[in-house]
Write a protein that holds these residues in place. Sequence first.
Motif, PDB file in Angstrom:
ATOM      1  N   GLU A   7      -4.754  -3.744   7.002  1.00  0.00           N
ATOM      2  CA  GLU A   7      -3.381  -3.582   7.470  1.00  0.00           C
ATOM      3  C   GLU A   7      -2.614  -2.471   6.769  1.00  0.00           C
ATOM      4  O   GLU A   7      -1.570  -2.054   7.259  1.00  0.00           O
ATOM      5  CB  GLU A   7      -2.615  -4.904   7.320  1.00  0.00           C
ATOM      6  CG  GLU A   7      -3.158  -5.990   8.228  1.00  0.00           C
ATOM      7  CD  GLU A   7      -2.386  -7.298   8.100  1.00  0.00           C
ATOM      8  OE1 GLU A   7      -1.390  -7.359   7.354  1.00  0.00           O
ATOM      9  OE2 GLU A   7      -2.797  -8.268   8.763  1.00  0.00           O
ATOM     10  N   THR A   8      -3.125  -1.984   5.626  1.00  0.00           N
ATOM     11  CA  THR A   8      -2.377  -0.986   4.867  1.00  0.00           C
ATOM     12  C   THR A   8      -3.295   0.119   4.346  1.00  0.00           C
ATOM     13  O   THR A   8      -4.510  -0.067   4.220  1.00  0.00           O
ATOM     14  CB  THR A   8      -1.671  -1.626   3.660  1.00  0.00           C
ATOM     15  OG1 THR A   8      -2.660  -2.065   2.721  1.00  0.00           O
ATOM     16  CG2 THR A   8      -0.772  -2.786   4.067  1.00  0.00           C
ATOM     17  N   VAL A   9      -2.663   1.240   4.006  1.00  0.00           N
ATOM     18  CA  VAL A   9      -3.392   2.342   3.363  1.00  0.00           C
ATOM     19  C   VAL A   9      -3.967   1.871   2.034  1.00  0.00           C
ATOM     20  O   VAL A   9      -5.092   2.223   1.673  1.00  0.00           O
ATOM     21  CB  VAL A   9      -2.457   3.563   3.191  1.00  0.00           C
ATOM     22  CG1 VAL A   9      -3.070   4.605   2.281  1.00  0.00           C
ATOM     23  CG2 VAL A   9      -2.120   4.164   4.545  1.00  0.00           C
ATOM     24  N   ASN A  10      -3.213   1.054   1.296  1.00  0.00           N
ATOM     25  CA  ASN A  10      -3.709   0.528   0.011  1.00  0.00           C
ATOM     26  C   ASN A  10      -5.000  -0.263   0.190  1.00  0.00           C
ATOM     27  O   ASN A  10      -5.925  -0.141  -0.617  1.00  0.00           O
ATOM     28  CB  ASN A  10      -2.657  -0.347  -0.670  1.00  0.00           C
ATOM     29  CG  ASN A  10      -1.602   0.475  -1.370  1.00  0.00           C
ATOM     30  OD1 ASN A  10      -1.827   1.620  -1.748  1.00  0.00           O
ATOM     31  ND2 ASN A  10      -0.433  -0.113  -1.550  1.00  0.00           N
ATOM     32  N   GLN A  11      -5.062  -1.074   1.213  1.00  0.00           N
ATOM     33  CA  GLN A  11      -6.284  -1.837   1.466  1.00  0.00           C
ATOM     34  C   GLN A  11      -7.431  -0.902   1.830  1.00  0.00           C
ATOM     35  O   GLN A  11      -8.566  -1.097   1.397  1.00  0.00           O
ATOM     36  CB  GLN A  11      -6.052  -2.863   2.573  1.00  0.00           C
ATOM     37  CG  GLN A  11      -5.134  -3.991   2.153  1.00  0.00           C
ATOM     38  CD  GLN A  11      -4.757  -4.893   3.312  1.00  0.00           C
ATOM     39  OE1 GLN A  11      -4.712  -4.471   4.473  1.00  0.00           O
ATOM     40  NE2 GLN A  11      -4.473  -6.157   2.996  1.00  0.00           N
ATOM     41  N   ALA A  12      -7.156   0.126   2.607  1.00  0.00           N
ATOM     42  CA  ALA A  12      -8.204   1.078   2.986  1.00  0.00           C
ATOM     43  C   ALA A  12      -8.744   1.794   1.758  1.00  0.00           C
ATOM     44  O   ALA A  12      -9.958   1.980   1.627  1.00  0.00           O
ATOM     45  CB  ALA A  12      -7.667   2.082   4.001  1.00  0.00           C
ATOM     46  N   ILE A  13      -7.878   2.192   0.842  1.00  0.00           N
ATOM     47  CA  ILE A  13      -8.332   2.894  -0.357  1.00  0.00           C
ATOM     48  C   ILE A  13      -9.145   1.955  -1.246  1.00  0.00           C
ATOM     49  O   ILE A  13     -10.099   2.376  -1.901  1.00  0.00           O
ATOM     50  CB  ILE A  13      -7.164   3.563  -1.116  1.00  0.00           C
ATOM     51  CG1 ILE A  13      -7.667   4.719  -1.998  1.00  0.00           C
ATOM     52  CG2 ILE A  13      -6.404   2.597  -1.961  1.00  0.00           C
ATOM     53  CD1 ILE A  13      -8.114   5.911  -1.264  1.00  0.00           C
TER      54      ILE A  13
END
Length: 148
Positions: free
Chosen positions: A132-138
Amino acid sequence: MELNVYLAGEIHSNWREELKDKAKSLQLPVHFFGPMENHDRSDFIGEEILGKQPNAIFKDEAASNINNLRTELLLKKSDLVIALFGEKYKQWNTAMDASAAINQNKPLILIRPEELHHPLKELSSKANVTVETVNQAIKVLSYIFEEK
């Protein structure tokens, strides 16, 4: 190991810079690329190269052909695709790029807010990972490089 990562998604916010900055701070061995982020350049590249077109439809088609060639080549070069669907913009290009990645058997991380769960459920089920977030993707990207 170094990864080539194509960042598909809307070009109006700074999500790419946010993701790149986080990857850099974590010292992840990745090289990022993506669509033309200069919207005017993307829209007018056909006329810039081929000359004035007779109407808006031909102008769009000329630009689309060149943009599609660029995207196809960069997707083929990628080891991983991260596609972001935000809440604000119409995102047909993001859907097209994510589908192309799936068709090319490129691993795909799909970023989409919970509000877009239902309209993106089929695409999400084809992605390798949906967050759901860029943080999770990173965090997913970082995990790829963990050795212990």
